[in-house]
Enzyme design. Structure first.
Site, mmCIF file in Angstrom:
data_model
loop_
_atom_site.group_PDB
_atom_site.id
_atom_site.type_symbol
_atom_site.label_atom_id
_atom_site.label_comp_id
_atom_site.label_asym_id
_atom_site.label_seq_id
_atom_site.Cartn_x
_atom_site.Cartn_y
_atom_site.Cartn_z
ATOM 1 N N ASP A 163 -3.655 7.495 -10.610
ATOM 2 C CA ASP A 163 -2.882 8.721 -10.428
ATOM 3 C C ASP A 163 -3.773 9.915 -10.756
ATOM 4 O O ASP A 163 -4.417 9.932 -11.806
ATOM 5 C CB ASP A 163 -1.658 8.727 -11.339
ATOM 6 C CG ASP A 163 -0.650 7.637 -10.986
ATOM 7 O OD1 ASP A 163 -0.685 7.149 -9.842
ATOM 8 O OD2 ASP A 163 0.159 7.275 -11.865
ATOM 9 N N HIS A 208 -3.867 0.764 -10.622
ATOM 10 C CA HIS A 208 -2.679 -0.081 -10.552
ATOM 11 C C HIS A 208 -2.224 -0.254 -9.104
ATOM 12 O O HIS A 208 -2.681 0.452 -8.205
ATOM 13 C CB HIS A 208 -1.542 0.506 -11.411
ATOM 14 C CG HIS A 208 -1.226 1.940 -11.125
ATOM 15 N ND1 HIS A 208 -2.051 2.988 -11.515
ATOM 16 C CD2 HIS A 208 -0.193 2.533 -10.483
ATOM 17 C CE1 HIS A 208 -1.533 4.142 -11.150
ATOM 18 N NE2 HIS A 208 -0.406 3.885 -10.505
ATOM 19 N N HIS A 218 -4.755 2.054 -6.802
ATOM 20 C CA HIS A 218 -5.093 3.469 -6.902
ATOM 21 C C HIS A 218 -4.972 3.903 -8.356
ATOM 22 O O HIS A 218 -4.435 3.189 -9.195
ATOM 23 C CB HIS A 218 -4.143 4.321 -6.048
ATOM 24 C CG HIS A 218 -2.720 4.282 -6.523
ATOM 25 N ND1 HIS A 218 -1.902 3.164 -6.375
ATOM 26 C CD2 HIS A 218 -1.957 5.203 -7.180
ATOM 27 C CE1 HIS A 218 -0.723 3.414 -6.906
ATOM 28 N NE2 HIS A 218 -0.722 4.636 -7.412
ATOM 29 N N ARG A 272 12.491 -3.870 -5.471
ATOM 30 C CA ARG A 272 12.018 -3.171 -6.669
ATOM 31 C C ARG A 272 12.310 -1.686 -6.504
ATOM 32 O O ARG A 272 11.990 -1.088 -5.463
ATOM 33 C CB ARG A 272 10.517 -3.396 -6.868
ATOM 34 C CG ARG A 272 9.916 -2.604 -8.034
ATOM 35 C CD ARG A 272 8.425 -2.885 -8.198
ATOM 36 N NE ARG A 272 7.793 -1.965 -9.110
ATOM 37 C CZ ARG A 272 7.760 -2.100 -10.440
ATOM 38 N NH1 ARG A 272 8.333 -3.158 -10.986
ATOM 39 N NH2 ARG A 272 7.173 -1.203 -11.212
#
Length: 304
Positions: free
Chosen positions: A178, A233, A176, A243
């Site tokens: 941002d 990303h 996607h 993570r």
């Protein structure tokens, strides 16, 4: 066993103390829409503390993480689609629940202010390098009290099943861009973030918990009339380590009009995008699928 993705060594690195930092920021925004920021002046210890508290929070049973007054998203699921397996294992919140025992000094408002200021400094470097006239031509949009910005902590738990995937990708968060103006990211030392280069190839970003990473958002791509690239990303899951990432999404006020800025356009240059408000784009973005090119609906070439 799935091989670890190769780490890409070509990510631009911008040193805030470098006299040429402004030019390097603009160059990175044009070529990658993404760069690593070092010597940023933000306390590493502050974010280490926040990360430690976040890890403890994410280990709580899901019933203890939920609070009606402060919504928390929490899910763990898998879905197979050809060469990709989705591992939707992220937990996200935008304000600290009571179970996140961060001392008052280290409430989310303080780290949010730190990264917001960092994002504003980057935007002011851009404005000065592109000679936009006012230094705050961009930063004022997220310093404004009506700014539609947020700070999030995300958690991607390890996936022991990763070794059984026979080389297929395990996606923690799908590809996607941002929609906001700028995003400021910090993660722990677990890799997983990947960006898409201009040629369409995906590369893995080296993890570095002492640095921050800057993403160009869709709105900044529009305001630069396509000079800057809103970077696509995604996040890959890890088989052994979790993570934890912290992201500040800097958005304008809901009624703010987004359009190419005349101060960056050359004489006779045509605008590539229609004018729209942030509220209009936000609604459109969240109605679309995650990986869609959401700006395509606002390009001048799109059907009127």
């Amino acid at each position: 066993m799935q091989a670890a993705p190769d780490i890409f060594t070509g990510i631009p690195v911008v040193d805030f103390s470098d006299p040429n930092a402004k030019a390097r920021v603009v160059e990175a925004c044009k070529e990658f829409g993404f760069f690593k920021l070092i010597n940023h002046g933000v306390s590493v210890e502050l974010f280490n503390l926040l990360e430690a508290e976040a890890v403890k929070f994410f280990k709580l049973p899901s019933r203890k993480r939920r609070n009606p007054a402060r919504p928390t998203l929490s899910a763990t699921a898998t879905r197979e689609s050809g060469p990709t397996v989705m591992w939707a294992g992220s937990s996200t919140f935008s304000s600290p629940p009571p179970t996140l025992t961060i001392p008052t000094l280290f409430s989310l408002e303080f780290p949010k202010l730190c990264v917001r200021n960092m994002g504003c400094e980057v935007l002011e470097m851009i404005a000065e390098e592109l000679q936009m006239g006012a230094k705050d031509a961009l930063s004022r949009l997220i310093r404004d009290e009506k700014s539609d910005s947020c700070f999030r902590l995300n958690h991607y738990p390890p996936c022991p099943e990763l070794q059984a995937l026979s080389g297929r990708n395990l996606i923690g968060f799908g590809e996607h861009t941002d929609p906001q103006i700028i995003s400021v990211l910090r993660s722990n030392n677990t890799s997983g973030l990947q960006i898409c280069l201009k040629d369409g190839s995906w590369v893995s970003v080296p993890s570095d918990h002492t640095s921050f990473y800057i993403n160009v958002g869709d709105s900044l791509q529009v305001m630069s009339n396509g000079r800057f690239r809103s970077v696509k990303h995604r996040v890959l899951a890890d088989s052994l380590k979790s993570r934890v990432s912290m992201i500040y999404f800097g958005g304008p006020g809901l009624s703010e009009k987004i359009r190419p800025l005349s101060s960056v356009m050359e004489d006779g240059e045509e605008s590539l995008y229609k004018e729209f408000t942030w509220s209009e784009y936000k609604k459109s973005a969240y109605k679309s699928r995650l990986g869609d090119n959401r700006l395509s609906l606002f390009e001048k070439s799109a059907a009127q």
